[in-house]
Design a protein around this motif. Structure first.
Motif, PDB file in Angstrom:
ATOM      1  N   LEU A  47      54.413  47.023  35.457  1.00 22.72           N
ATOM      2  CA  LEU A  47      53.096  46.751  36.033  1.00 22.72           C
ATOM      3  C   LEU A  47      53.158  45.582  37.011  1.00 22.72           C
ATOM      4  N   HIS A  48      52.340  45.659  38.042  1.00 17.72           N
ATOM      5  CA  HIS A  48      52.220  44.558  38.997  1.00 17.72           C
ATOM      6  C   HIS A  48      51.656  43.339  38.272  1.00 17.72           C
ATOM      7  N   PRO A  49      52.142  42.132  38.569  1.00 21.02           N
ATOM      8  CA  PRO A  49      51.660  40.933  37.866  1.00 21.02           C
ATOM      9  C   PRO A  49      50.142  40.750  37.900  1.00 21.02           C
ATOM     10  N   ASP A  50      49.497  41.068  39.033  1.00 19.54           N
ATOM     11  CA  ASP A  50      48.039  40.906  39.125  1.00 19.54           C
ATOM     12  C   ASP A  50      47.310  41.800  38.125  1.00 19.54           C
ATOM     13  N   LEU A  51      47.819  43.018  37.943  1.00 20.41           N
ATOM     14  CA  LEU A  51      47.207  43.935  36.979  1.00 20.41           C
ATOM     15  C   LEU A  51      47.587  43.545  35.564  1.00 20.41           C
ATOM     16  N   ALA A  52      48.832  43.155  35.371  1.00 20.66           N
ATOM     17  CA  ALA A  52      49.302  42.765  34.040  1.00 20.66           C
ATOM     18  C   ALA A  52      48.514  41.578  33.500  1.00 20.66           C
ATOM     19  N   ILE A  53      48.215  40.607  34.363  1.00 22.04           N
ATOM     20  CA  ILE A  53      47.541  39.399  33.886  1.00 22.04           C
ATOM     21  C   ILE A  53      46.114  39.713  33.435  1.00 22.04           C
ATOM     22  N   ARG A  54      45.441  40.611  34.139  1.00 20.28           N
ATOM     23  CA  ARG A  54      44.061  40.955  33.758  1.00 20.28           C
ATOM     24  C   ARG A  54      44.017  41.774  32.468  1.00 20.28           C
ATOM     25  N   ILE A  55      44.989  42.668  32.294  1.00 21.15           N
ATOM     26  CA  ILE A  55      45.053  43.443  31.049  1.00 21.15           C
ATOM     27  C   ILE A  55      45.396  42.532  29.877  1.00 21.15           C
ATOM     28  N   ALA A  56      46.299  41.586  30.098  1.00 22.22           N
ATOM     29  CA  ALA A  56      46.668  40.648  29.033  1.00 22.22           C
ATOM     30  C   ALA A  56      45.469  39.802  28.620  1.00 22.22           C
ATOM     31  N   LEU A  57      44.684  39.353  29.598  1.00 18.16           N
ATOM     32  CA  LEU A  57      43.498  38.541  29.292  1.00 18.16           C
ATOM     33  C   LEU A  57      42.449  39.360  28.551  1.00 18.16           C
ATOM     34  N   GLY A  58      42.134  40.546  29.074  1.00 18.55           N
ATOM     35  CA  GLY A  58      41.088  41.372  28.465  1.00 18.55           C
ATOM     36  C   GLY A  58      41.443  41.837  27.069  1.00 18.55           C
ATOM     37  N   THR A  59      42.681  42.280  26.881  1.00 20.53           N
ATOM     38  CA  THR A  59      43.111  42.759  25.565  1.00 20.53           C
ATOM     39  C   THR A  59      43.127  41.624  24.549  1.00 20.53           C
ATOM     40  N   SER A  60      43.559  40.442  24.980  1.00 19.02           N
ATOM     41  CA  SER A  60      43.560  39.280  24.074  1.00 19.02           C
ATOM     42  C   SER A  60      42.161  38.989  23.562  1.00 19.02           C
ATOM     43  N   LEU A  61      41.193  39.016  24.460  1.00 18.03           N
ATOM     44  CA  LEU A  61      39.814  38.734  24.044  1.00 18.03           C
ATOM     45  C   LEU A  61      39.316  39.767  23.039  1.00 18.03           C
ATOM     46  N   PHE A  62      39.679  41.035  23.242  1.00 20.66           N
ATOM     47  CA  PHE A  62      39.210  42.081  22.343  1.00 20.66           C
ATOM     48  C   PHE A  62      39.847  41.947  20.965  1.00 20.66           C
ATOM     49  N   VAL A  63      41.101  41.510  20.918  1.00 18.66           N
ATOM     50  CA  VAL A  63      41.751  41.232  19.629  1.00 18.66           C
ATOM     51  C   VAL A  63      41.056  40.056  18.940  1.00 18.66           C
ATOM     52  N   ILE A  64      40.739  39.044  19.716  1.00 17.90           N
ATOM     53  CA  ILE A  64      40.092  37.847  19.184  1.00 17.90           C
ATOM     54  C   ILE A  64      38.771  38.193  18.512  1.00 17.90           C
ATOM     55  N   LEU A  65      38.055  39.177  19.056  1.00 20.57           N
ATOM     56  CA  LEU A  65      36.782  39.599  18.462  1.00 20.57           C
ATOM     57  C   LEU A  65      36.975  40.009  17.005  1.00 20.57           C
ATOM     58  N   LEU A  66      37.979  40.832  16.729  1.00 20.88           N
ATOM     59  CA  LEU A  66      38.213  41.294  15.356  1.00 20.88           C
ATOM     60  C   LEU A  66      38.687  40.151  14.469  1.00 20.88           C
ATOM     61  N   ASN A  67      39.605  39.328  14.988  1.00 16.10           N
ATOM     62  CA  ASN A  67      40.091  38.197  14.201  1.00 16.10           C
ATOM     63  C   ASN A  67      38.962  37.249  13.819  1.00 16.10           C
TER      64      ASN A  67
END
Length: 271
Positions: A47-67
């Motif tokens: 993945l391109h870094p610009d796309l990878a960074i946004r997916i990493a940020l968004g997915t992290s937040l969604f995991v944090i919701l459950l935790n």
């Protein structure tokens, strides 16, 4: 490396478990752990870094919701969640988190990350001088404006940087709002439920229909990564909360200060 490979799965599973323990122990979201790991793995898949960074940020937040839900339930049983204050901060924080995610989706966050890192390190130094357990000679703050300001600040950086916001919220609760350490941890977890919800929604909306998203993506949230991180994280977070209630609060404070300094240096780019 491709998603679904045994090494890919193992790395995310272990990252999720470790993040859950830290989340339960200190009342932080743990995005600063999940984000760099995902960012690296996603780039390894091509993945391109610009796309990878946004997916990493968004997915992290969604995991944090459950935790955060898991942690909040544990601290609620110990009566360490101040719900009136948490809801006030959380409502304003969720709106600010949505705004932070919008900024992250369209603008580089390098300058704000540096500012954030400096603020976190200064907060760590101030937190170090603040007692973890306070005598109730002074009541916690009754200023609604203080809680609104705290919620907006926590929420904005939560959405912008894919973190729960505990690394900002706990120092504010200890120093300005005059919580003790366990109240700050428990209430922070409750606030994070709101901020991570607003930020996650923002990443879904702003990423919807973007080209070259990897399979199993919901906007900028990758469901495969979410499952691999969230399942072990949810279970481990409860264990972390149990540990927190038998550990000396001063030790928790020192661990939290160390963590804040590490996050601050990471955001600045020194480490």
């Amino acid at each position: 490396m491709t998603p679904g490979e045994p090494l890919y799965i193992l790395i995310l599973f272990l990252t999720g478990a470790f993040t859950g323990i830290i989340s339960g122990l200190l009342g932080v979201g743990g995005g600063f752990i999940m984000f760099p790991v995902q960012y690296w793995l996603l780039q390894e898949t091509g993945l391109h870094p610009d796309l990878a960074i946004r997916i990493a940020l968004g997915t992290s937040l969604f995991v944090i919701l459950l935790n955060s839900i898991s942690v909040t339930l544990k601290y609620q049983k110990r009566r360490a969640v101040l719900w009136k204050q948490a809801i006030l901060m959380g409502v304003f924080g969720s709106v600010a988190s949505f705004g932070g995610s919008a900024v992250a989706a369209y603008l580089p966050a390098s300058v704000l990350s540096t500012i954030f890192g400096i603020v976190i390190i200064l907060g760590a130094l101030r937190t170090y001088k603040t007692p973890a357990v306070k005598e109730r000679k002074e009541n916690i703050s009754s200023s609604k404006l203080s809680y609104v300001f705290a919620g907006v600040l926590i929420g904005f950086f939560s959405g912008l940087l894919g973190i729960g916001g505990g690394v900002i919220g706990i120092p504010i609760m200890l120093i300005i709002l005059r919580f003790d350490m366990l109240e700050a941890i428990g209430t922070s977890a409750a606030v994070i439920m709101f901020t991570s919800s607003g930020g996650s929604l923002g990443y879904i909306i702003h990423g919807w229909g973007q080209p070259e998203l990897p399979p199993y993506s919901l906007g900028y949230i990758n469901i495969l990564n979410w499952v691999l991180l969230a399942v072990p994280g949810f279970l481990a977070a409860r264990k972390g909360a149990d540990i927190a209630h038998i550990v000396n609060p001063e030790y928790l404070k020192h661990l939290f200060v160390f963590l804040m300094v590490y996050v601050g240096l990471e955001m600045i780019g020194i480490i």
